[in-house]
Design a protein around this motif. Sequence first.
Motif, PDB file in Angstrom:
ATOM      1  N   PHE A   4     -57.696 -15.556 -25.706  1.00  0.00           N
ATOM      2  CA  PHE A   4     -58.651 -14.661 -25.057  1.00  0.00           C
ATOM      3  C   PHE A   4     -58.676 -14.841 -23.543  1.00  0.00           C
ATOM      4  N   PHE A   5     -58.458 -16.063 -23.066  1.00  0.00           N
ATOM      5  CA  PHE A   5     -58.414 -16.272 -21.619  1.00  0.00           C
ATOM      6  C   PHE A   5     -57.240 -15.501 -21.023  1.00  0.00           C
ATOM      7  N   SER A   6     -56.083 -15.592 -21.661  1.00  0.00           N
ATOM      8  CA  SER A   6     -54.906 -14.872 -21.192  1.00  0.00           C
ATOM      9  C   SER A   6     -55.124 -13.365 -21.261  1.00  0.00           C
ATOM     10  N   LEU A   7     -55.751 -12.911 -22.352  1.00  0.00           N
ATOM     11  CA  LEU A   7     -56.001 -11.476 -22.527  1.00  0.00           C
ATOM     12  C   LEU A   7     -56.864 -10.921 -21.404  1.00  0.00           C
ATOM     13  N   PHE A   8     -57.991 -11.562 -21.137  1.00  0.00           N
ATOM     14  CA  PHE A   8     -58.926 -11.032 -20.140  1.00  0.00           C
ATOM     15  C   PHE A   8     -58.433 -11.243 -18.715  1.00  0.00           C
ATOM     16  N   ALA A   9     -57.616 -12.270 -18.489  1.00  0.00           N
ATOM     17  CA  ALA A   9     -57.042 -12.474 -17.150  1.00  0.00           C
ATOM     18  C   ALA A   9     -56.085 -11.337 -16.809  1.00  0.00           C
ATOM     19  N   VAL A  10     -55.220 -10.984 -17.756  1.00  0.00           N
ATOM     20  CA  VAL A  10     -54.278  -9.877 -17.535  1.00  0.00           C
ATOM     21  C   VAL A  10     -55.024  -8.551 -17.431  1.00  0.00           C
ATOM     22  N   LEU A  11     -56.040  -8.367 -18.259  1.00  0.00           N
ATOM     23  CA  LEU A  11     -56.822  -7.132 -18.228  1.00  0.00           C
ATOM     24  C   LEU A  11     -57.527  -6.969 -16.884  1.00  0.00           C
ATOM     25  N   ASP A  12     -57.990  -8.072 -16.307  1.00  0.00           N
ATOM     26  CA  ASP A  12     -58.591  -8.054 -14.971  1.00  0.00           C
ATOM     27  C   ASP A  12     -57.608  -7.511 -13.939  1.00  0.00           C
ATOM     28  N   VAL A  13     -56.384  -8.024 -13.987  1.00  0.00           N
ATOM     29  CA  VAL A  13     -55.348  -7.606 -13.036  1.00  0.00           C
ATOM     30  C   VAL A  13     -55.029  -6.120 -13.198  1.00  0.00           C
ATOM     31  N   LEU A  14     -54.860  -5.683 -14.441  1.00  0.00           N
ATOM     32  CA  LEU A  14     -54.501  -4.288 -14.698  1.00  0.00           C
ATOM     33  C   LEU A  14     -55.629  -3.339 -14.285  1.00  0.00           C
ATOM     34  N   LEU A  15     -56.880  -3.737 -14.533  1.00  0.00           N
ATOM     35  CA  LEU A  15     -57.998  -2.884 -14.129  1.00  0.00           C
ATOM     36  C   LEU A  15     -58.093  -2.766 -12.609  1.00  0.00           C
ATOM     37  N   LEU A  16     -57.816  -3.847 -11.903  1.00  0.00           N
ATOM     38  CA  LEU A  16     -57.825  -3.791 -10.435  1.00  0.00           C
ATOM     39  C   LEU A  16     -56.752  -2.837  -9.918  1.00  0.00           C
ATOM     40  N   SER A  17     -55.585  -2.821 -10.569  1.00  0.00           N
ATOM     41  CA  SER A  17     -54.520  -1.900 -10.151  1.00  0.00           C
ATOM     42  C   SER A  17     -54.878  -0.454 -10.489  1.00  0.00           C
ATOM     43  N   VAL A  18     -55.522  -0.226 -11.638  1.00  0.00           N
ATOM     44  CA  VAL A  18     -55.965   1.115 -12.013  1.00  0.00           C
ATOM     45  C   VAL A  18     -57.028   1.611 -11.029  1.00  0.00           C
ATOM     46  N   MET A  19     -57.925   0.722 -10.616  1.00  0.00           N
ATOM     47  CA  MET A  19     -58.955   1.095  -9.649  1.00  0.00           C
ATOM     48  C   MET A  19     -58.346   1.433  -8.288  1.00  0.00           C
ATOM     49  N   ALA A  20     -57.253   0.758  -7.931  1.00  0.00           N
ATOM     50  CA  ALA A  20     -56.551   1.086  -6.683  1.00  0.00           C
ATOM     51  C   ALA A  20     -55.931   2.484  -6.778  1.00  0.00           C
ATOM     52  N   TYR A  21     -55.369   2.810  -7.942  1.00  0.00           N
ATOM     53  CA  TYR A  21     -54.803   4.158  -8.150  1.00  0.00           C
ATOM     54  C   TYR A  21     -55.901   5.214  -8.065  1.00  0.00           C
ATOM     55  N   ASP A  22     -57.075   4.911  -8.617  1.00  0.00           N
ATOM     56  CA  ASP A  22     -58.208   5.833  -8.553  1.00  0.00           C
ATOM     57  C   ASP A  22     -58.599   6.114  -7.106  1.00  0.00           C
ATOM     58  N   ARG A  23     -58.651   5.076  -6.268  1.00  0.00           N
ATOM     59  CA  ARG A  23     -58.984   5.262  -4.850  1.00  0.00           C
ATOM     60  C   ARG A  23     -57.891   6.038  -4.129  1.00  0.00           C
ATOM     61  N   PHE A  24     -56.636   5.805  -4.524  1.00  0.00           N
ATOM     62  CA  PHE A  24     -55.510   6.535  -3.932  1.00  0.00           C
ATOM     63  C   PHE A  24     -55.652   8.039  -4.188  1.00  0.00           C
ATOM     64  N   VAL A  25     -55.961   8.412  -5.428  1.00  0.00           N
ATOM     65  CA  VAL A  25     -56.117   9.830  -5.764  1.00  0.00           C
ATOM     66  C   VAL A  25     -57.330  10.410  -5.046  1.00  0.00           C
ATOM     67  N   ALA A  26     -58.436   9.654  -4.992  1.00  0.00           N
ATOM     68  CA  ALA A  26     -59.668  10.160  -4.386  1.00  0.00           C
ATOM     69  C   ALA A  26     -59.503  10.444  -2.899  1.00  0.00           C
ATOM     70  N   ILE A  27     -58.734   9.630  -2.191  1.00  0.00           N
ATOM     71  CA  ILE A  27     -58.611   9.764  -0.735  1.00  0.00           C
ATOM     72  C   ILE A  27     -57.403  10.616  -0.337  1.00  0.00           C
ATOM     73  N   CYS A  28     -56.310  10.451  -1.046  1.00  0.00           N
ATOM     74  CA  CYS A  28     -55.090  11.188  -0.690  1.00  0.00           C
ATOM     75  C   CYS A  28     -55.042  12.583  -1.306  1.00  0.00           C
ATOM     76  N   HIS A  29     -55.738  12.782  -2.429  1.00  0.00           N
ATOM     77  CA  HIS A  29     -55.756  14.098  -3.088  1.00  0.00           C
ATOM     78  C   HIS A  29     -57.197  14.456  -3.483  1.00  0.00           C
ATOM     79  N   PRO A  30     -58.093  14.536  -2.510  1.00  0.00           N
ATOM     80  CA  PRO A  30     -59.525  14.727  -2.825  1.00  0.00           C
ATOM     81  C   PRO A  30     -59.835  16.025  -3.557  1.00  0.00           C
ATOM     82  N   LEU A  31     -59.105  17.101  -3.254  1.00  0.00           N
ATOM     83  CA  LEU A  31     -59.392  18.389  -3.882  1.00  0.00           C
ATOM     84  C   LEU A  31     -58.998  18.421  -5.356  1.00  0.00           C
ATOM     85  N   HIS A  32     -58.060  17.562  -5.726  1.00  0.00           N
ATOM     86  CA  HIS A  32     -57.594  17.537  -7.114  1.00  0.00           C
ATOM     87  C   HIS A  32     -58.046  16.282  -7.859  1.00  0.00           C
TER      88      HIS A  32
END
Length: 322
Positions: A103-131
């Motif tokens: 479970f430690f390994s599972l949640f550690a990797v999930l933390d990393v992946l969620l941070l990268s997904v959140m970065a993609y979300d900010r990328f879309v929000a700022i670079c493609h705000p209309l879409h």
Amino acid sequence: MESVNDTQISAFLLLGFSKEPELQCPIFGLFLSMYLTTVFGNLLIILAVGSDSHLHTPMYFFLVNLSFVDICFTSTTIPKMLWNIQTQSKAITYSGCITQMYFFSLFAVLDVLLLSVMAYDRFVAICHPLHYMVIMNPLLCGLLLFVSWIISVLHSLLHTSMVLQLSFCTEEEIPHFFCELNQMIQLACSDTFLNNMVMYFAAMLLAGGPFLGILYSYSKIVSSICAMSSAHGKYKAFSTCASHISVVSLFYGTSLGVYLSSAATQSSHASTVASVMYAVVTPMLNPFIYSLRNKDIKEALMGFSGIAALKRTIVLGLKKCP
């Protein structure tokens, strides 16, 4: 050295931070306070976002999931350590150790992946705000979360199944406060070449890959912000990313610090102390970072706690006074 099959080992000993009896009480108090702060802080984020309909957006959807994962992340290690201190026992069963490692390994990797997904979300929000709402639709958000969970589960299953194939020596002491994958592999008496190769390859792929994705997203974000003509627009765009940048810097900075400290000193105690930063301190600080640097979260927390309603009541009362 005598070797036994891993299924015959009944328990391991978690050595923790110190063997000095007089230090156990301060350590218990410190980690109990950090654990309660982590749980209540992240729980407040979840409840605040859930109670405010204005925050039901992709950005806060992923933030809620990050807070949930942080609670689970710390709950895999700290309660067992506190229990061992309270009962004056360092033992953890073999099955308990394997479960904790999984479970430690599972949640550690999930933390990393969620941070990268959140970065993609900010990328879309700022670079493609209309879409933004078209691209980050509920189906894609759910799919990104689902894929992150699947990758994390498969990664943990792979390492756990490989550790289960190892044989362990009569030395059963783990110089850590939890059953960490690398420590488990070092304890084994059988050949661990494949385990080490898979561990380092997975670390490069699942830590380095998302990190490169985060760097790419923010390089595009910086370019878009610099191209904006309005100073207010630049400030608003940057402010939506500031909290996430702080959390990413804290997570990767502490993780890198753990690696460098263990590589430089070759001391298990130094590695144990350093690992507290990413395993305990980072999940504890995340709610403070998002609440202090995010106006929407601060307002939602005030509304959830009733402070905003109390302020309105006081203001209305003062206006009625002659």
